[in-house]
Write an enzyme that holds these catalytic residues in place. Structure first.
Site, PDB file in Angstrom:
ATOM      1  N   HIS A 144      -9.026 -10.035   4.229  1.00  0.00           N
ATOM      2  CA  HIS A 144      -9.904  -9.669   3.113  1.00  0.00           C
ATOM      3  C   HIS A 144     -10.282 -10.908   2.319  1.00  0.00           C
ATOM      4  O   HIS A 144      -9.437 -11.755   2.035  1.00  0.00           O
ATOM      5  CB  HIS A 144      -9.170  -8.678   2.187  1.00  0.00           C
ATOM      6  CG  HIS A 144      -9.983  -8.272   1.006  1.00  0.00           C
ATOM      7  ND1 HIS A 144     -10.944  -7.287   1.083  1.00  0.00           N
ATOM      8  CD2 HIS A 144     -10.015  -8.727  -0.264  1.00  0.00           C
ATOM      9  CE1 HIS A 144     -11.518  -7.151  -0.093  1.00  0.00           C
ATOM     10  NE2 HIS A 144     -10.971  -8.017  -0.932  1.00  0.00           N
TER      11      HIS A 144
ATOM     12  N   ASP B  98      -9.327   4.462  -6.644  1.00  0.00           N
ATOM     13  CA  ASP B  98      -9.839   3.107  -6.911  1.00  0.00           C
ATOM     14  C   ASP B  98     -11.360   3.139  -7.053  1.00  0.00           C
ATOM     15  O   ASP B  98     -11.924   2.483  -7.908  1.00  0.00           O
ATOM     16  CB  ASP B  98      -9.436   2.140  -5.797  1.00  0.00           C
ATOM     17  CG  ASP B  98     -10.161   0.813  -5.964  1.00  0.00           C
ATOM     18  OD1 ASP B  98      -9.927   0.154  -6.992  1.00  0.00           O
ATOM     19  OD2 ASP B  98     -11.002   0.470  -5.119  1.00  0.00           O
TER      20      ASP B  98
ATOM     21  N   ARG C 144     -14.392   0.643 -14.557  1.00  0.00           N
ATOM     22  CA  ARG C 144     -14.110  -0.729 -15.006  1.00  0.00           C
ATOM     23  C   ARG C 144     -15.409  -1.525 -15.103  1.00  0.00           C
ATOM     24  O   ARG C 144     -15.599  -2.325 -16.024  1.00  0.00           O
ATOM     25  CB  ARG C 144     -13.157  -1.420 -14.009  1.00  0.00           C
ATOM     26  CG  ARG C 144     -11.718  -0.927 -14.142  1.00  0.00           C
ATOM     27  CD  ARG C 144     -10.902  -1.338 -12.933  1.00  0.00           C
ATOM     28  NE  ARG C 144     -10.865  -2.763 -12.750  1.00  0.00           N
ATOM     29  CZ  ARG C 144     -10.732  -3.376 -11.571  1.00  0.00           C
ATOM     30  NH1 ARG C 144     -10.624  -2.663 -10.467  1.00  0.00           N
ATOM     31  NH2 ARG C 144     -10.697  -4.677 -11.499  1.00  0.00           N
TER      32      ARG C 144
ATOM     33  N   SER D 282      -6.498  -2.864  -7.052  1.00  0.00           N
ATOM     34  CA  SER D 282      -7.717  -2.290  -6.467  1.00  0.00           C
ATOM     35  C   SER D 282      -7.880  -2.772  -5.022  1.00  0.00           C
ATOM     36  O   SER D 282      -8.068  -1.970  -4.089  1.00  0.00           O
ATOM     37  CB  SER D 282      -8.910  -2.711  -7.328  1.00  0.00           C
ATOM     38  OG  SER D 282     -10.114  -2.536  -6.652  1.00  0.00           O
TER      39      SER D 282
ATOM     40  N   LYS E 291      -6.801  -0.513  -1.102  1.00  0.00           N
ATOM     41  CA  LYS E 291      -7.682  -0.289   0.054  1.00  0.00           C
ATOM     42  C   LYS E 291      -7.104  -0.935   1.318  1.00  0.00           C
ATOM     43  O   LYS E 291      -7.192  -0.386   2.414  1.00  0.00           O
ATOM     44  CB  LYS E 291      -9.080  -0.839  -0.250  1.00  0.00           C
ATOM     45  CG  LYS E 291      -9.833   0.042  -1.253  1.00  0.00           C
ATOM     46  CD  LYS E 291     -11.125  -0.570  -1.727  1.00  0.00           C
ATOM     47  CE  LYS E 291     -10.911  -1.706  -2.651  1.00  0.00           C
ATOM     48  NZ  LYS E 291     -11.837  -1.967  -3.690  1.00  0.00           N
TER      49      LYS E 291
HETATM   50  N1  URA Z   1     -12.812  -6.210  -5.307  1.00  0.00           N
HETATM   51  C1  URA Z   1     -12.201  -5.013  -5.387  1.00  0.00           C
HETATM   52  O1  URA Z   1     -12.120  -4.286  -4.395  1.00  0.00           O
HETATM   53  N2  URA Z   1     -11.653  -4.648  -6.555  1.00  0.00           N
HETATM   54  C2  URA Z   1     -11.697  -5.412  -7.662  1.00  0.00           C
HETATM   55  O2  URA Z   1     -11.173  -5.006  -8.690  1.00  0.00           O
HETATM   56  C3  URA Z   1     -12.344  -6.644  -7.575  1.00  0.00           C
HETATM   57  C4  URA Z   1     -12.896  -7.028  -6.379  1.00  0.00           C
END
Ligand code: URA
Length: 436
Positions: free
Chosen positions: A82, A161, A168, A183, A187
């Site tokens: 990621h 999320d 957010r 967050s 995932k």
């Molecule tokens: N990418 C995400 O998936 N979440 C965040 O809070 C910031 C970047």
């Protein structure tokens, strides 16, 4: 349980219990708590933060709030990768095939781009016929058969999320390290891989603008991963200037192909070799990072990485002829050049400004539902440290809409800072943590 008590507890600097965190995540996902109360809690967290235990509990609660992917039927150690997002970051298109060519099963779910940062799924969607939303069974079958599949993230992955990120975004609470870390990691954990590699970007084109903040975020995510029982490594890399020379969707696919043919820009090549080597190590295919690096170098040199990309494209319905004939990819009809106003050295190429220019030219979205022009983008002919003469072409901005290109031109021109002395060379790969 009472949401007001939870908000007040955090507002006053208290530590939330596991039960309180699990309860509010579940209740919010079920639509039982209004947005305004969750917004208030997020603001309290923004100022009072979450400790490691609270962050891990929040991550796991968000992970459990939606679909989770079960990769256990695929043999081997599955490794996910990621990036926290950057400009010109096409490394997944290079790193995933290189690691897969070394025997690491890659079952990757990627996102679309939003704002100035691009997303892997938009880049892959530039390939004619390439299918990014495939049935879960086909996704697993492709990983079993080809050792690689890259698809769009399911809308129901880490559902809480998704809801909280949207909140957010509109309440000024995105930039809190434990919220960002939980967050991203919710995932990653829901995606089912056994080990996780994180590329944490730092600089003007990244979420984290300085090294200290990037290191803090990287550290938090590594601790969450380990707390959840997954081997997790974070590489902190510079995003002061764009990665490589191409920024956009179709043009980044071309640069990724060139890199897999051994003709890519030095920065992209180096970062891709390092990231794929870490994945090979995490995947248990090498005993040391040096051995892993030599395997990924071989996969680049002998073309097996490129063959894996071809296999991926074919398996997901894309046209493999793009590998030998780039005219099969979307091509821009219009382009404008940026030329240097004086002699000197390129002291900086501001990644954020290049990102804005390319977004305005049509390559990115301001809102989720916006259509993108896959042919739009920029090509940088000079990067930081290069000596240039007055009138030299620094970059081109291109796409299909001349008005949009004109819109982005000022940002692209402003991205270049030309000075009389050569700038100090800064490292691209700043640190790798969690390897031990
Ligand atoms: N990418 C995400 O998936 N979440 C965040 O809070 C910031 C970047």
């Amino acid at each position: 349980m009472n949401m007001v008590d939870i908000i007040i507890k955090k507002r006053n600097g208290g530590k939330l219990s596991n039960e309180e965190i699990e309860w509010f995540v579940q209740a919010y996902t079920n639509g039982e708590i209004p947005d305004y109360q969750v917004s208030a809690l997020l603001m309290a967290i923004y100022y009072q933060h979450l400790d490691d235990e609270e962050t891990l509990t929040l991550t796991k609660a968000m992970q459990a709030s939606g679909t989770t992917i079960d990769l256990s039927s695929i043999p081997g150690i599955k490794v996910d990768k990621h990036s926290t997002g950057g400009i010109g970051d096409k490394t997944t298109l290079i790193v995933a095939p290189l690691a897969a060519a070394c025997g690491v099963p890659i079952a990757k779910m990627s996102g679309r781009g939003l704002g100035m940062t691009g997303g892997t799924i938009d880049k892959l969607s530039a390939i004619p016929g390439f299918e990014t939303s495939v049935e879960p069974e086909t996704f697993l079958e492709n990983v079993r058969t080809h050792g690689i599949a890259v698809v769009g993230q399911s809308a129901t992955l880490a559902k809480a999320d998704k809801l909280m990120y949207a909140l957010r975004d509109v309440t000024g609470t995105v930039e809190e390290p434990s919220l960002i870390a939980s967050s991203i990691m919710s995932k990653k954990l829901a995606s089912g891989s056994d080990a996780i590699l994180l590329d944490v970007k730092c600089g003007s084109g990244a979420f984290m603008h300085d090294e200290e903040a990037a290191a803090e975020l990287a550290d938090k995510m590594v601790r969450i991963g380990k707390g959840a029982g997954k081997r997790t490594v974070a590489v902190i890399t510079s995003m002061e200037q764009p990665l490589g020379c191409a920024v956009g969707n179709s043009c980044e696919v071309v640069e990724a192909i060139e890199t897999l043919k051994g003709r890519g820009p030095a920065d992209i090549t180096e970062l891709s070799l390092h990231l794929s080597a870490v994945m090979v190590l995490l995947g248990g295919k090498a005993a040391t990072l040096e051995e892993a690096r030599s395997m990924t170098e071989t996969a680049l040199k002998d073309g097996s990485g490129l063959v894996k990309l071809e296999e991926l494209i074919k398996a997901q319905g894309g046209d493999p002829e793009i590998l030998s004939d780039i005219t099969k990819l979307p091509r821009p009809a219009k382009a404008i050049e940026v030329r240097s106003a004086k002699d000197g050295y390129v002291a900086a190429v501001d990644a954020a400004l290049v990102g804005h220019a390319v977004q305005k030219a049509g390559a990115g979205r301001a809102r989720k539902e916006d259509e993108i022009d896959p042919s739009a983008g920029a090509y940088l002919y000079h990067k930081t440290g290069d000596q240039v003469k007055k009138g030299d072409c620094l970059a081109r901005l291109f796409g299909n809409d001349a008005d949009k290109i004109r819109d982005g031109l000022n940002d692209l021109a402003s991205a270049f800072r030309i000075e009389q002395t050569a700038p100090e060379k800064k490292p691209l790969i700043i640190d790798t943590i969690g390897l031990e």
